[in-house]
Design a protein around this motif. Structure first.
Motif, short mmCIF file in Angstrom:
data_model
loop_
_atom_site.label_atom_id
_atom_site.label_comp_id
_atom_site.label_asym_id
_atom_site.label_seq_id
_atom_site.Cartn_x
_atom_site.Cartn_y
_atom_site.Cartn_z
N ILE A 16 0.66 -1.29 0.02
CA ILE A 16 -0.07 -0.12 0.11
C ILE A 16 0.88 1.22 -0.16
O ILE A 16 0.56 2.13 -0.71
N LEU A 59 0.49 3.98 -3.50
CA LEU A 59 0.05 5.36 -2.83
C LEU A 59 0.71 6.42 -3.37
O LEU A 59 0.66 7.36 -4.25
N GLY A 63 -21.24 1.52 9.85
CA GLY A 63 -20.83 0.79 10.76
C GLY A 63 -19.24 0.33 10.69
O GLY A 63 -18.66 -0.42 11.58
N THR A 111 -15.21 1.58 9.54
CA THR A 111 -14.36 2.94 9.41
C THR A 111 -13.23 2.23 8.67
O THR A 111 -12.21 3.20 8.32
N ASP A 124 -10.96 1.85 5.64
CA ASP A 124 -11.20 2.39 4.20
C ASP A 124 -10.04 2.14 3.38
O ASP A 124 -9.80 2.48 2.30
N ILE A 125 -8.96 1.40 4.10
CA ILE A 125 -7.54 1.05 3.16
C ILE A 125 -7.92 0.53 1.78
O ILE A 125 -7.48 0.87 0.70
N ASN A 146 -10.06 2.73 -0.63
CA ASN A 146 -9.10 3.61 -1.42
C ASN A 146 -8.27 3.07 -2.32
O ASN A 146 -7.91 3.52 -3.42
N ARG A 189 -16.06 6.60 4.45
CA ARG A 189 -16.71 5.34 5.15
C ARG A 189 -17.62 5.74 6.02
O ARG A 189 -18.01 6.83 6.28
N MET A 210 -15.74 -5.49 7.75
CA MET A 210 -16.30 -6.21 9.21
C MET A 210 -17.51 -7.13 8.95
O MET A 210 -18.42 -6.64 8.05
N THR A 211 -17.66 -8.28 9.28
CA THR A 211 -18.81 -9.29 9.09
C THR A 211 -20.08 -8.59 9.77
O THR A 211 -21.20 -8.80 9.13
N THR A 212 -19.99 -7.65 10.77
CA THR A 212 -21.30 -6.88 11.51
C THR A 212 -21.86 -6.29 10.59
O THR A 212 -23.19 -5.87 10.75
N GLU A 264 -13.00 -7.82 3.14
CA GLU A 264 -12.31 -9.29 3.50
C GLU A 264 -13.40 -10.25 3.98
O GLU A 264 -13.31 -11.53 3.28
N PRO A 265 -14.53 -10.04 4.47
CA PRO A 265 -15.45 -11.14 4.57
C PRO A 265 -16.46 -11.41 3.67
O PRO A 265 -17.28 -12.30 3.66
#
Lengths: 216, 335
Positions: A63, A67, A102, A104, A106-107, A110, A128, A153-155, A183-184
């Motif tokens: 990363i 950038l 829910g 944040t 944001d990598i 981006n 985000r 996040m899975t949430t 990811e999830p």
């Protein structure tokens, strides 16, 4: 002294080398040499960024490097853009992207933005922790046909489905293509919530977005 | 028969024990689910009594063999200038505004007071309360890893660029943050924490790559782990994401148990990093969405992979069912 033949390769090299100053300087040189701005962007700067994308996929670049390469490309484009003939400044395909409410992280988002811009999209980045309705409202407002949703996040995965439901409720689902990633998230999840596509990472996202445009 | 505390501490000392421990350390890897938290109103992040009560309730409900506080990864960023939305029983606290925009601003942040500022004393007071009630159960205090702290104070996209552009400045900032983290860890240990767990979710191999990881992460984690051991506590380091490109670097980090994400094969880690105790790594997605029977089988496979400590692979979803966490802890305990 630069020649026309070498300046494009040198512009690509400046992007790969993360050299913002050199990229801007070489962009000026290319104009002085009579290289047209469109060629400078595509066969110089973007070509360099494509090499960067390969290095990222091959785990040579990560990363921080990505950038800085993207900054170098942007510095060059900023110099060349005013030299583009009006007809070449054609309307770009718009995509609204953001990290769902829910979350944040944001990598990843981006990164997707950089890759989409490299592939010629105009990216409307909502940032985000974005509410589902906001994606829908913005896409309608700016007249975008693509929406990209990201989460780590899975949430927050339920909120992705909400975006699709909102489009359906407003009777405008057909006007948009929705892609999801993070990811999830998986292909199976994308199918289950009725998204049009799933993308594993930034480079995939750019390819997938181009494919989705072709489905209109 | 070892009690929970003796077992975990022995494992962290590298000793052989009767069976793996099964824990969920707290911090980013907290087992504070909505179901437990909603019984405690909305002040469990900001009231030491409620934080301690919630930690005890988590252990009671899930069967994890530890008490862990706090339940988020925002305590340090908040006292270093960032604004934090406290969330509630269904949303974890989040950084909503960064405290600094430049490296100089970060270097000039005033040193926080452990008595007065933010929730630092909430955490240490909660640990103090737990120490009175924790007989036989290890208390795990949690700190934010240096890169994650830096990227909670400054926009990560700026910080990652500076890693390439202003290496010296980034090193100076990280050194300062680690000075503070050492003090916070010491305060937690003094209050009664037996173990300190460090989670650094922004310092992954996927994000930084091996060269940056070696330059910016390894020295800091080493210093933190050494200081934590020197202060008399055990140490756990959690690493998020795919670790394939950075696994070998952990041979240079002494004296801490290593915890990895579910995408990482613990068998492969064991081959490449033979020294430290390993912790991990049940998929949090599985814990959230699968059945107790499947979790039982996955836990057995996890134990066979050779980990000394069984734990979720990352931060679990707040809506994870308790039966699933129970299935995991019961399996390890042979119940």
């Amino acid at each position: 002294m630069h020649k026309k033949e070498t300046v494009l390769a040198d512009m690509a090299r400046a992007v790969v080398d993360m050299d913002e100053t050199a990229a801007a300087k070489l962009a000026e040189t290319s104009i002085e040499l009579g290289v047209d701005a469109y060629t400078g962007i595509n066969d110089g700067l973007v070509k360099g960024m494509n090499i960067v994308g390969e290095k990222y996929d091959n785990e040579e670049y990560f990363i921080p490097e990505l950038l800085l390469c993207s900054d170098a490309m942007t510095a060059g484009i900023d110099v060349l853009r005013p030299h583009l003939p009006v007809k070449e400044q054609k309307v770009k395909e718009k995509i609204v992207i953001g990290v769902i409410q829910g979350d944040t992280h944001d990598i990843g988002k981006n990164l997707v933005k950089i890759m989409l811009e490299t592939s010629g999209f105009e990216v409307v980045d909502l940032g985000r922790d974005v509410a589902p309705q906001k994606f829908v409202d913005t896409a309608v407002e700016v007249n975008a046909r693509l929406i990209g949703l990201s989460t780590l996040m899975t949430t927050t995965m339920g909120k992705m489905e909400e975006v699709i439901r909102l489009l359906e409720d407003q009777g405008i689902r057909d006007r948009f293509r929705v892609m999801v990633g993070g990811e999830p998230v998986s292909k199976g999840f994308a199918d289950r919530i009725g998204a049009d596509a799933y993308a594993l990472n930034g480079t995939e996202a750019a390819k997938t977005a181009l494919e989705l445009v072709a489905t209109f | 028969m070892l009690n929970e505390k003796e077992r975990l501490l022995a494992i962290l000392q590298g000793e052989d024990v009767d069976r793996p421990a099964v824990i969920c350390p707290g911090g980013m890897m907290s087992a504070a689910t909505t179901k437990v938290l909603e019984k405690f109103g909305d002040r469990f992040h900001s009231d030491p009594g409620l934080m301690a009560e919630a930690a005890l309730a988590i252990r009671q409900t899930t069967g994890f063999e530890n008490l862990g506080v706090p339940f988020c990864l925002t305590v340090e960023a908040e006292v270093l200038g960032s604004r934090v939305d406290p969330g509630d029983a269904s949303v974890e606290p989040l950084v909503t505004e960064y405290g600094a925009a430049t490296l100089d601003e970060m270097l000039n942040l005033p040193a926080p007071s452990f008595q007065r500022d933010g929730r630092l004393s909430i955490v240490t007071d909660a640990i103090g309360l737990l120490a009175e009630k924790s007989e036989g159960t290890p208390i795990i205090g949690n700190i934010t890893g240096p890169i994650s702290l830096a990227t909670s104070i400054m926009d990560p996209m700026i910080f990652f660029r500076l890693m390439g552009k202003e290496k010296q400045g980034v090193h100076r900032v990280l050194d300062r943050l680690i000075d503070f983290l050492v003090l916070f860890a010491r305060e937690q240990i003094r209050a009664g924490a037996h173990v300190i767990s460090i989670a650094d979710p922004s310092a992954t191999g996927d994000i930084l790559g091996p060269a940056n990881f070696r330059a910016f992460v390894v020295p800091g984690l080493n210093r933190l782990a050494a200081e934590i051991r020197r202060a008399g506590a055990g140490c756990i380091i959690h690493v998020c994401g795919r670790a394939g490109t950075i696994v070998d670097e952990f041979n240079d980090i002494g004296s801490a148990a290593l915890s990895f994400d579910s995408v990482v094969s613990m068998k492969k880690v064991r081959d490449r990093v033979p020294g430290p105790p390993l912790m991990g790594n049940l998929s949090t997605h599985m814990l959230h969405t699968n059945t107790p029977e499947k979790i039982n089988r996955a836990t057995r496979r996890n134990m066979e992979s050779g980990v000394e400590i069984v734990s979720p692979a990352c931060g679990i979803s707040l809506s994870t069912p308790h039966e699933n966490l129970r299935a995991m802890t019961d399996t390890v305990k042979g119940l």
